[in-house]
Every structure is written in structure tokens, then in C-alpha cells.
Design an enzyme around this catalytic site. Sequence first.
Site, PDB file in Angstrom:
ATOM      1  N   HIS A 118      -6.960 -91.533 -82.104  1.00  0.00           N
ATOM      2  CA  HIS A 118      -5.980 -91.710 -83.173  1.00  0.00           C
ATOM      3  C   HIS A 118      -5.358 -90.367 -83.562  1.00  0.00           C
ATOM      4  O   HIS A 118      -4.131 -90.213 -83.557  1.00  0.00           O
ATOM      5  CB  HIS A 118      -6.668 -92.358 -84.380  1.00  0.00           C
ATOM      6  N   GLU A 119      -6.205 -89.400 -83.867  1.00  0.00           N
ATOM      7  CA  GLU A 119      -5.688 -88.108 -84.324  1.00  0.00           C
ATOM      8  C   GLU A 119      -4.949 -87.390 -83.196  1.00  0.00           C
ATOM      9  O   GLU A 119      -3.971 -86.681 -83.442  1.00  0.00           O
ATOM     10  CB  GLU A 119      -6.815 -87.239 -84.895  1.00  0.00           C
TER      11      GLU A 119
HETATM   12 ZN    ZN Z   1      -3.082 -91.846 -88.825  1.00  0.00          ZN
END
Ligand code: ZN
Length: 506
Positions: free
Chosen positions: A265-266
Site C-alpha cells: 500500500h505505502e
Molecule cells: Zn493510503
Amino acid sequence: MGENLDRLKERLTEIRNLNQANAVLAWDQQTYMPPGGGPARAAQMATLARMAHEMSSSAEMGELIRVAASDVADLPADHDDASMVRVAQRDYDKFAKVPSSLIAELTTHGSLAQSVWAKAREENDFASFAPYLEKTIELSRRLAEYLGYEDHLYDALLDVFEPGMKTAQVRAIFDDLKRDLVPMVRAIADRVHRADDALLHQPFDEVRQEAFGRMAVEQYGFDFARGRQDRALHPFCTEFSVNDVRITTRFDPQWLNPALFGTMHEAGHGMYEQGVAQELDDTNLAGGTSLGVHESQSRMWENVVGRGRGFWQHFYPQLQETFPEQLNSVDLETFYRAINKVEPSLIRVEADEVTYNLHIMLRFEMEVDLLEGKYPVSEAPAVWNQKVQEYLGITPPDDTLGILQDIHWAHGTMGYFPTYSLGNILSLQLYDQAVQDVPEIPEQIARGEFDGLRGWLTEHIYRFGRKLEPNELVERATGQPLQSRSYMRYLQEKFGEVYDLQLTPA
Ligand code: ZN
């Protein structure tokens, strides 16, 4: 180009330097700073923020923009210089419209309300938080009046996070999605036995978790020569420059998901920042264009790619090698279902891909209603519980697991929540277009190759930075406005298969 434009650019670079220096301090605060550093750090950050705000909102800045505008008057709208002046004007209007007394009031309210909220949540005592929620609503109304809007007060608040997006547009998209999503969640709730995620809750060595996550996002294309990964309790991504992007991760030694999918995600956020054109780096056009577009990137790499079958066809044997004791007896299909388990639950941040958006929709609807004064704050917990029942088929046993779960309203922030779902919806509109333009993308992913997808995103999204507003960016990339059909079709195909259901668009 003209002398006026050069003076404006110089000033914008100075402001960016102050803001990114502050970002370094904020990153350190959440990664390495010892607890004793708190008070001094808060003071340092406040000083830098005040300097940046003064420079951004000064009459001199307004004048610099005004005279620079004549230098770029003949340039096409998407020329770097013309965009720089336009975005500077947009930012300046926002800064200059809101009196600093209201900003100060919001800041003070935010810090007071947060401690009251934390206690109220712990003690399941909504009544003690209610006056603070009333104050958040009142301050948000005043903020919206200063910022200005044409149709709906909420437009002004939404625009802060999603420039150009309108409340009516969000409502139409959400209503569309909700019509299909609610029955889909009901149908899945009857068949939860099809996926079991117990295998993800086992002891997983942290060093190995870290190595696997790093390998995965390095394959994605997150550039560690221009980025770093560190640990943080509440993971986030931040950038100090296009060439220095920081992602953070939280590790749970008993659960595979937080670090594995959190890292993906990051890194999705991070690749967007790293993909902004180099020549925009020291300007006001660096960084992502909105929270929603940013979230479309994190969600795409986390969910569409990282929870996809293709990815795991290639990488599952490597994960089994990394954790042989835990996974050698688990076949790919069982693992795939485990990471895609859907179950209605009460807490937004723990929700799966399907139910997550319903959590967001109820918050968006309540924010709009509360700002309109449709019902008093004292009735808000009951409205919350009734909506959770209607959308998810479950009822919160108390307010701690209901209306008191999120920090946003205590923070004094309204207008932020929709960006989470807009990101989900957009992630599929963009992915579908990428595959239409580059049909080999799915096969490439199943071979562990991501250049096709990342290349398309760089070309159509990343490189523009803040040059284009979200609506224009999306239309240029996909030839149509933001729509939820791609996303709904994706959910129906993917989870129809996982849960052996015949899900068809309404
Ligand atoms: Zn996010």
C-alpha cells in the site's frame, strides 16, 4: 521566461523547502524520535509551519502571482509554467480566504477534542464528546463559508482534499455503488465458510516478513536508491523530494497482513511520488494531485495487484520458501481465498475490500446531514447504528465500536472520508484502461513483471504531479469521467468466484 515568473518560482521553491523540511521533522517524530523530544519537536514544527503559511498567504505573494500571470498568459494551460501560476493562485486563494483566527481556533479545538474523544471512546461515553462534535460541525460550516462554494456547503470542504470534486458527483457515484454492494455483502455473509483466514494468524518471523515485503515492492518498482522503508506505529508515506520518498510499515509477529499488504500500500503511494517529473521537483507542482488519486495508487498495488491471483501464481512459492512451516501445507487456492476473505465487521480500518466502501459511505452521508443540520448531534449514534445495520447487516453493541471509532471528527476534519472510496473506485477505472492500452499487463504480473503497469501509470498519472486536477487527469487518462462500473465489475468477478456466487451488475 519573464523576470516576474522567476521571482515567483524562487518564492515557491522557498515555501516548498520549508514544508519539506517540516516533513522530515514529522517523519522523524513518528519513526526514531525518543519520547522526550515531543515538546521541542512540536515547537519546531509549529515555527516552520507558521513561516510557510505567512509566506504563502502574504499580500506580497498575491502580487507575485498577479504579475507572473502576465508572463504565462500566452502559454497553453498544461505548460509547466502556466500550471505553476494557476496552482499557486488556487492555493493562495485558499490560504488568503480563511482568517488566521479561524485556523488557530481549528487547531486548538482539534487538540482539545482529541483527548476528550480518546477518553470518550475508551469509556463508551458519546455524551461527553457530543459538544466537541457540535463544535467541529460549527467550525466546518464557518470554514466552508470562507472557502466559498456554489451548490453545497460540503463542496468547499471536499475541495480541500479533492480539488474540483463536487458533493453531487460523489453522491451519485456512491449511490450507484451502494445499490449493488449491499445485496452483494448479504449474499457473501451467508457463505463466509468459503474463506478462512486463520492461516494468516500464525507466528511469522519479522525479519523474514520484512525481506519478503521489500523484495515484492522492489519488483513493483519502488526505487530504494530514491527511497527508504522504516517502521512506524501508524504507517504512512511522505516525500522530501521526488528523489527521497519514505514509506513506513508496522509489523505484527502473529499476523502476516499488516506488514505484507501495508508495505504494498505505502509503496503504491511512494511510486506515485517517485514518478513525478524531475523538473517539477522544486516547484509547487511536486506531489500527488489529491488524496483520492493518491489512494487509487496505494489500493491498486495493494489490492488489485497484491491480492490478485496473478501476483501469487508467481510469488506464492517464494512466500512458502520464506515461511515453510506455516505455509508448505497450504495450497495457493486456500491462501488466495484467505487473503480475500470478506466479512461484515464493525471497524472501518479492519474492513475488507468489499465492505470497506460501505463504512465510508455512511460517514459521507452523515457528514453531509450533520452539516445541513438534518438531525441533532444527540441522535447521531442512533443514525450511525441504523446505517450499519442497513448496509452491513450487523449492529454495533456500543458507541466505542460505532460512532466513536474514528479520530477524524475529533481532529476537526470533515470532507476527508470520501477520498478513501474515490481511490478504490478510481483504482479500477485506471487499471482497466491500462490493460486496454497494454493487454500484456496481466500476463506480465503473473510472471512477476510490473514495468508495463508502472510505465502506463507514470505516463498517464504520476509524471503530472499537481499539474492537473483529479477530474481532468482521469478524463485524459481514460477518456471518461470518474465512474464506478469498472470497480463494481471487478468486485463481482473476483468475489463472485471466491464465494461461488453468480453476481451480475444491476
Ligand atoms: Zn493510503
